[in-house]
Design a protein around this motif. Sequence first.
Motif, short mmCIF file in Angstrom:
data_model
loop_
_atom_site.label_atom_id
_atom_site.label_comp_id
_atom_site.label_asym_id
_atom_site.label_seq_id
_atom_site.Cartn_x
_atom_site.Cartn_y
_atom_site.Cartn_z
N THR A 3 0.89 -1.07 -0.03
CA THR A 3 0.02 -0.19 0.00
C THR A 3 0.87 1.29 0.08
N TRP A 4 0.49 2.34 -0.89
CA TRP A 4 1.21 3.46 -1.00
C TRP A 4 0.58 4.52 -0.06
N TYR A 5 1.40 5.01 0.58
CA TYR A 5 0.76 6.31 1.55
C TYR A 5 1.52 7.61 1.11
N GLU A 7 2.92 10.25 2.47
CA GLU A 7 3.80 10.86 3.45
C GLU A 7 5.27 10.08 3.22
N ASP A 9 8.54 7.95 4.00
CA ASP A 9 8.86 6.66 4.77
C ASP A 9 9.70 7.00 5.97
N LYS A 45 11.40 8.97 0.53
CA LYS A 45 10.22 8.15 0.09
C LYS A 45 10.68 7.29 -0.98
N GLU A 64 1.22 8.90 9.67
CA GLU A 64 0.94 7.64 10.81
C GLU A 64 2.11 6.55 10.06
N HIS A 65 2.37 6.39 9.04
CA HIS A 65 3.41 5.16 8.62
C HIS A 65 4.67 5.49 8.49
#
Length: 556
Positions: A3-5, A7, A9, A45, A64-65
Motif C-alpha cells: 500500500t502506498w501512503y 507521506e 517513509d 520516500k 502515520e506510517h
Amino acid sequence: MNTWYPEADLVIQHAKIYTVALTCDEVKAGKTDFPIIENGGVAAKDGKIIAVGTADEVAPLIGEHTQVIDATGKILTPGFVECHMHAKWTGENLLNLDFMGVKSRQAILDAIAEKAAQAEPGEWIEGDGWNELIWEDSQELITRRDLDAVAPNNPVFLLHMTVHTIAANSLALEAVGYTKDTPQPEGAEIGHYDDGELNGLLWENGALQPMLKTKPALTDEQHLQSIELIGQKLNAFGITSVIDANLNYKQMHMYNEAHRQKRLSYRANLMFYLDPQFGSFEDNLRRLDEMDCVTGFGDEMLKLNGCKVTLDGITAAFTAAMSRREYRQRPGFYGDTIYSQEEIDALVCKATELGWQFGIHTIGDASEDRALHAFQEANKIRPVKELRHYLIHYQLPYEDQWPIMRELGVGVCLQPTIVAQMGEEPLFWPEQAERFQSPGLMFREGILAGGSSDSPVVTPNPMLGMYYAITRLDETTGKILSKGDESKVTPIQALIMYTKNAAFFSHDDDKMGSVEVGNFADLCLFDEDFITGDVERYRTVTPEKTILGGTVVYER
C-alpha cells in the motif's frame, strides 16, 4: 500488494547535516564549501530523498506510517562511497585466517600450526593479510620450508596484504603442478631458493592465479555468505556503495544471485577485468568485443562499472614500473609494465570505442605515463571525459602529468590507509615519500581524488582513510609524509573524497554522495561531530546508523 501512503517513509529530525551539496566540477575548480544545516531534517520516500531543510520544514511530511528518527545532538552525512576495493574477495577472506596487522612472523606460523592440528589431512589452510614490513621479530619472508614444518599434511597458502604475493607450502605447490622447472609466467615470478628448489613464494597474477584456481572452490552458498559478510562489515563502517574490482565471471554471477535473493546490502559496481591471467593480449581484446553489456548496464543496486587493467605491480615487490628515478633499494633497476605501450593503447581504445569506462592500476610513474598516453589515444576516438577513465592508486604524482589529466578529466582513486600502514616509505626517495598518493596535491591541482581502501589490502574503514588523508601519518615509522601541508587535506576535503568525489567514478555523483533532493537516501548518522572535533577521534568513531535507500541496514 504494498500500500502506498502520501507521506515520507523516513524522516530524520534535528540533525546537523553535512550535505556535501557540490558538483564534481565545482570541486575540481577549488570549491569545497557546501550547506551545513543546523537542526536539520531529511525526508525519504521510495528510497529517494524528497526533502532537505530544517526540522520544521520537513515535519509536514511525517504521517502515520513514517519512521521518525530523532537525531538531536547527532550529525548526518551522506553514505560513504568506496571507489576501489575488492569487496567480494574481502568477503571470501573473512572465511580464512586473518593476519591483517599481525606484527610477528612467528605468530603467523604458530596460528597455522594450531589450525593444522585441528584440520583433517589434505584440508586446505588459507590465510590473508600478512605484511613482512611490519613484523617486529624478523622481516624474513615465510617460505615453503617454514610452512612445511608447521603443516606437513595440509596444503597451505598465505595471501599477502597487497594481494600481489603468495607464500605456499609443498603440498599446495604440488597441487598446482609447480616444480623447480616450471617456466616463469609472463609478468610474474615463481620463487626459488639459492639451490634452485621452489621456495613457495609467488609474485603477481600470472603465478598466483593457478594457485587460486586449484584450491577447493567455494560452494554457491559460501559465495552468497561472503557477500553478506562483507556487506555487514561495510554497512558497519557507513559504506553504502562500492566499486568492486578484479571480478571473475562466477563472482559476478553470484552477485546477481545475491541481489535476486535480497542478500546484497550495498550498491555494487562491478569491474570487468582484463588481465593476462585470462589469456593473451589478443584474448582480452576479443573478450571486449564479445561482451554484450558495457558500463552502466544494471540497476540501482548492481551494475557494470568499467574495465580494469593492472598495468604494473607494487613497489614492495619491485614490480612497479619506474622511469624518472630508479628503485632506491636496487640501483639501476626500474621494473616494467605488464602490457606494452602498444597493447595498453589498443585495449583502452577498443574499450572506449565500445563505450566502456576504463580504470588502470598504476603504481610506478612509468605505468602512469603509459596509462595517460593510452587515454590520449582513446580521446581521439571519443571524449574520455564523458566515459570518466581514471587511474587507480596513482602512487607517484608528477607535475608534467597534471595538464593531461585536467584536459581529459582523469581522476584518481587513492588509498590513504595503504600509505599509512603498508610500510613502504623507506623504499622511496625522500621527495617521492612526501608526495606518494597525495590527496592534497590533487585538490590543489583540480584533479578529482576519490577515497578508497583497496581492501583486503587494508581495512575498508573510511574513518581511518579520512584520518590518514588529513594527517598523512605513516603508522609504521611515525613520520608525517608531507612537505608542510602540501599532501594533506582538511576534514571537509576528506569527507568530500569519500562521498561526492568517490561517487564520480561509478557515474553516480548526480544521485549519491550528497544529501540532496532526488538522490538515493543513503545516509550515515553519527553521535559526535568528528569533522570539527579532535582529529584523533577519527580513529575510533563509528556510525550509529547506516541507511541505504531509506532503510536502516546497520544500527550500533
